[in-house]
Design an enzyme around this catalytic site. Structure first.
Site, PDB file in Angstrom:
ATOM      1  N   VAL A   1       4.441  -0.965   3.137  1.00 40.89           N
ATOM      2  CA  VAL A   1       4.621  -0.281   2.705  1.00 40.89           C
ATOM      3  C   VAL A   1       5.284   0.506   1.748  1.00 40.89           C
ATOM      4  O   VAL A   1       6.012   0.059   1.504  1.00 40.89           O
ATOM      5  CB  VAL A   1       4.846   0.984   4.345  1.00 40.89           C
ATOM      6  N   LYS A   2       4.183   1.036   0.918  1.00 41.05           N
ATOM      7  CA  LYS A   2       5.162   1.116  -0.630  1.00 41.05           C
ATOM      8  C   LYS A   2       5.659   3.008  -0.422  1.00 41.05           C
ATOM      9  O   LYS A   2       4.805   3.799   0.208  1.00 41.05           O
ATOM     10  CB  LYS A   2       4.343   1.392  -1.624  1.00 41.05           C
ATOM     11  N   VAL A   3       7.128   2.801  -0.965  1.00 39.72           N
ATOM     12  CA  VAL A   3       7.465   4.766  -0.576  1.00 39.72           C
ATOM     13  C   VAL A   3       8.287   4.809  -2.612  1.00 39.72           C
ATOM     14  O   VAL A   3       8.945   3.846  -2.317  1.00 39.72           O
ATOM     15  CB  VAL A   3       7.839   5.168   0.270  1.00 39.72           C
TER      16      VAL A   3
ATOM     17  N   ALA B   1       0.929  -1.359   0.334  1.00 43.25           N
ATOM     18  CA  ALA B   1       0.042  -0.085   0.053  1.00 43.25           C
ATOM     19  C   ALA B   1       0.564   1.075  -0.363  1.00 43.25           C
ATOM     20  O   ALA B   1       1.771   1.431   0.935  1.00 43.25           O
ATOM     21  CB  ALA B   1      -0.891   0.418   0.987  1.00 43.25           C
TER      22      ALA B   1
END
Ligand code: G3P
Length: 217
Positions: free
Chosen positions: A82-84, A56
């Site tokens: 967590v996608k950054v 996400a």
């Protein structure tokens, strides 16, 4: 090699999970923007459906914002990754979130140095975008080859997640190169199930069987 679905559409995901071939899901803001309703609730439903890593993505662009958003996303479900994006802020956020035990997927990777730096700050995954490189006449899978080679030299636990996949040939090449994960749109996974010789072969088996049964009757 693990197979992820690159989609935010719950119905698409639900249609493939029973096959037993899906290990996780990746989403991005463009994919999530297509889906109605509360994005957090959707991520939760996707996590409960796939019971594997679900990326996400944050939409903040500063490190503090990404960290705060990442912590909130991670609270949705134990399967959230967590996608950054690969920016200085993204790298800073990846270091902090990874130190807290939150898995991070560093996305928008277009060069081996970006992948190396993401691995150094503890990324669980790096996402090289192969299709978007092919689109500009660059060698998308060549990038994957270089990243796999670099990661093999060291003890990084970072997984190479091939993203922006456009066709089953990307899957074949990713598997041959030893990439850890390939995330695919549903259409590409569906394409892997189509082979005229399989269809014709099955048709003939069933006809022959029916003929034999009729002769015995
Ligand atoms: O999830 C990120 C990536 O797979 C996007 O693919 O087709 O928009 O380049 P695409």
């Amino acid at each position: 090699m693990k197979f992820f679905i690159d989609s935010g559409n719950l119905r698409e995901i639900e249609s493939l999970v029973p096959l037993g071939i899906i290990d996780g899901v990746t989403t991005n803001p463009s994919l999530m923007a297509k889906e109605p309703g509360d994005p957090r609730a959707l991520i939760k439903q996707i996590c409960r459906t796939v019971l594997g890593p679900v990326s996400a993505e944050v939409v903040a662009t500063d490190a503090a914002g990404m960290i705060a958003e990442g912590r909130e996303l991670a609270k949705i479900d134990e399967h959230v990754v967590v996608k950054v994006p690969f920016t200085k802020a993204g790298v800073t956020a990846c270091r902090t979130l990874s130190n807290e035990g939150i898995r991070v997927n560093v996305t928008l990777i277009f060069s081996p140095t970006q992948a190396l730096l993401a691995a150094k700050v503890g990324a669980a995954y790096v996402s090289p975008f192969v299709g978007r490189l092919d689109d500009i006449a660059s060698d998308g899978m060549g990038l994957v080859r270089q990243i796999v080679e670099i990661f093999d030299q060291f003890e990084y636990t970072t997984e190479v997640l091939v993203a922006s996949v456009r066709s089953p040939m990307h899957i074949v090449e990713a598997a041959r190169m030893g990439a850890d994960v390939c995330t695919c749109p549903v259409a590409v996974i569906e394409a892997c199930f189509k082979h005229p010789l399989t269809d014709l072969g099955l048709e003939k088996f069933l006809k022959d069987w029916e003929k034999a049964q009729a002769a015995r009757a």
